[in-house]
Design a protein around this motif. Sequence first.
Motif, mmCIF file in Angstrom:
data_model
loop_
_atom_site.group_PDB
_atom_site.id
_atom_site.type_symbol
_atom_site.label_atom_id
_atom_site.label_comp_id
_atom_site.label_asym_id
_atom_site.label_seq_id
_atom_site.Cartn_x
_atom_site.Cartn_y
_atom_site.Cartn_z
ATOM 1 N N SER A 1 0.943 -1.420 -0.183
ATOM 2 C CA SER A 1 -0.063 -0.118 0.035
ATOM 3 C C SER A 1 0.934 1.221 0.074
ATOM 4 C CB SER A 1 -0.891 0.010 1.301
ATOM 5 O OG SER A 1 -0.202 0.018 2.287
ATOM 6 N N ALA A 2 0.276 2.299 -0.555
ATOM 7 C CA ALA A 2 0.904 3.611 -0.397
ATOM 8 C C ALA A 2 -0.215 4.938 0.260
ATOM 9 C CB ALA A 2 1.207 4.010 -1.630
ATOM 10 N N ASP A 3 0.292 5.464 1.147
ATOM 11 C CA ASP A 3 -0.445 6.467 1.693
ATOM 12 C C ASP A 3 0.128 7.826 1.502
ATOM 13 O OD1 ASP A 3 -2.486 4.832 3.274
ATOM 14 O OD2 ASP A 3 -0.662 4.124 4.575
ATOM 15 N N ILE A 4 -0.666 8.667 1.120
ATOM 16 C CA ILE A 4 -0.188 10.060 0.459
ATOM 17 C C ILE A 4 -1.016 11.275 1.296
ATOM 18 C CG2 ILE A 4 0.061 11.482 -1.488
ATOM 19 C CD1 ILE A 4 -0.182 8.787 -2.804
ATOM 20 N N VAL A 5 -0.680 11.884 1.932
ATOM 21 C CA VAL A 5 -1.306 12.993 2.842
ATOM 22 C C VAL A 5 -0.870 14.265 2.248
ATOM 23 C CG1 VAL A 5 -1.481 14.029 5.008
ATOM 24 C CG2 VAL A 5 -1.541 11.599 4.704
ATOM 25 N N TYR A 6 -1.784 15.241 1.829
ATOM 26 C CA TYR A 6 -1.438 16.540 1.433
ATOM 27 C C TYR A 6 -1.907 17.420 2.281
ATOM 28 C CZ TYR A 6 -0.888 21.038 -0.962
ATOM 29 O OH TYR A 6 -0.753 22.211 -1.495
ATOM 30 N N THR A 7 -1.510 18.451 3.412
ATOM 31 C CA THR A 7 -1.773 19.366 4.027
ATOM 32 C C THR A 7 -1.469 20.482 3.927
ATOM 33 O OG1 THR A 7 -1.324 17.774 5.822
ATOM 34 C CG2 THR A 7 -1.892 19.969 6.558
ATOM 35 N N SER A 8 -2.727 21.581 3.842
ATOM 36 C CA SER A 8 -2.722 22.885 3.384
ATOM 37 C C SER A 8 -3.370 23.811 4.477
ATOM 38 C CB SER A 8 -2.847 23.221 1.800
ATOM 39 O OG SER A 8 -3.100 24.592 1.643
ATOM 40 N N LYS A 9 -2.715 24.958 4.616
ATOM 41 C CA LYS A 9 -3.180 25.738 5.573
ATOM 42 C C LYS A 9 -4.624 26.171 5.060
ATOM 43 C CE LYS A 9 0.746 27.340 8.433
ATOM 44 N NZ LYS A 9 1.454 28.557 8.712
ATOM 45 N N SER A 10 -4.457 26.330 3.724
ATOM 46 C CA SER A 10 -5.694 27.139 3.135
ATOM 47 C C SER A 10 -6.671 26.054 2.632
ATOM 48 C CB SER A 10 -5.239 28.120 1.792
ATOM 49 O OG SER A 10 -4.552 26.927 0.904
ATOM 50 N N GLY B 1 -6.890 22.621 4.017
ATOM 51 C CA GLY B 1 -7.035 21.454 4.811
ATOM 52 C C GLY B 1 -6.157 20.209 4.516
ATOM 53 N N THR B 2 -6.670 19.131 4.822
ATOM 54 C CA THR B 2 -6.014 17.786 4.485
ATOM 55 C C THR B 2 -6.495 16.952 3.427
ATOM 56 O OG1 THR B 2 -5.219 17.909 6.861
ATOM 57 C CG2 THR B 2 -5.251 15.697 5.651
ATOM 58 N N SER B 3 -5.800 16.473 2.579
ATOM 59 C CA SER B 3 -6.303 15.474 1.561
ATOM 60 C C SER B 3 -5.520 14.280 1.762
ATOM 61 C CB SER B 3 -5.977 16.027 0.106
ATOM 62 O OG SER B 3 -6.987 17.356 0.157
ATOM 63 N N LYS B 4 -6.042 13.136 1.594
ATOM 64 C CA LYS B 4 -5.325 11.870 1.781
ATOM 65 C C LYS B 4 -5.743 10.751 0.551
ATOM 66 C CE LYS B 4 -5.849 12.214 6.884
ATOM 67 N NZ LYS B 4 -6.134 11.413 7.983
ATOM 68 N N VAL B 5 -4.958 10.020 0.128
ATOM 69 C CA VAL B 5 -4.965 8.802 -0.790
ATOM 70 C C VAL B 5 -4.585 7.788 -0.171
ATOM 71 C CG1 VAL B 5 -4.534 8.299 -3.029
ATOM 72 C CG2 VAL B 5 -4.990 10.491 -2.785
ATOM 73 N N THR C 1 -10.877 14.393 1.272
ATOM 74 C CA THR C 1 -10.339 15.468 1.448
ATOM 75 C C THR C 1 -11.181 16.446 2.247
ATOM 76 O OG1 THR C 1 -9.581 17.667 0.358
ATOM 77 C CG2 THR C 1 -11.386 16.576 -0.572
ATOM 78 N N THR C 2 -10.530 17.459 2.977
ATOM 79 C CA THR C 2 -11.262 18.566 3.726
ATOM 80 C C THR C 2 -11.306 19.980 2.827
ATOM 81 O OG1 THR C 2 -9.437 19.114 5.042
ATOM 82 C CG2 THR C 2 -10.812 17.483 6.048
ATOM 83 N N ALA C 3 -10.562 19.660 1.693
ATOM 84 C CA ALA C 3 -10.495 21.172 0.751
ATOM 85 C C ALA C 3 -11.998 21.514 0.328
ATOM 86 C CB ALA C 3 -9.666 20.649 -0.439
#
Length: 108
Positions: free
Chosen positions: A19-28, A30-34, A59-61
Amino acid sequence: QNNLSFTWNADKLNGQISSADIVYTSKSTGTSKVNWNYSDFKQVGSKKFPGLQTINVSTTAMKNNNKASVVLKLKNIGTDSNWETQSTVSDKYKKVSVEDVLRKIMSL
């Protein structure tokens, strides 16, 4: 500050990625995950290829904290001996940001 992290999980005996877990966090935005899971590996020449791939995106975007899932179930995995092993990305494609990709996926 934006942050992008990748975690690859593999079998400690044979090194096969499970598996692969990818997390992108941005102040503007929020958080997106794959989360991308690989299973049902099939022999393709001297290598193994995952016959089942499950992709979960959240995603919370966007409003409503959107989620999406895709399941790829591959039956007859193989190669054609006449295909080019080296390739390049065509000039007709342009580079896009992670935020743009996630926005388009979550709008589906």
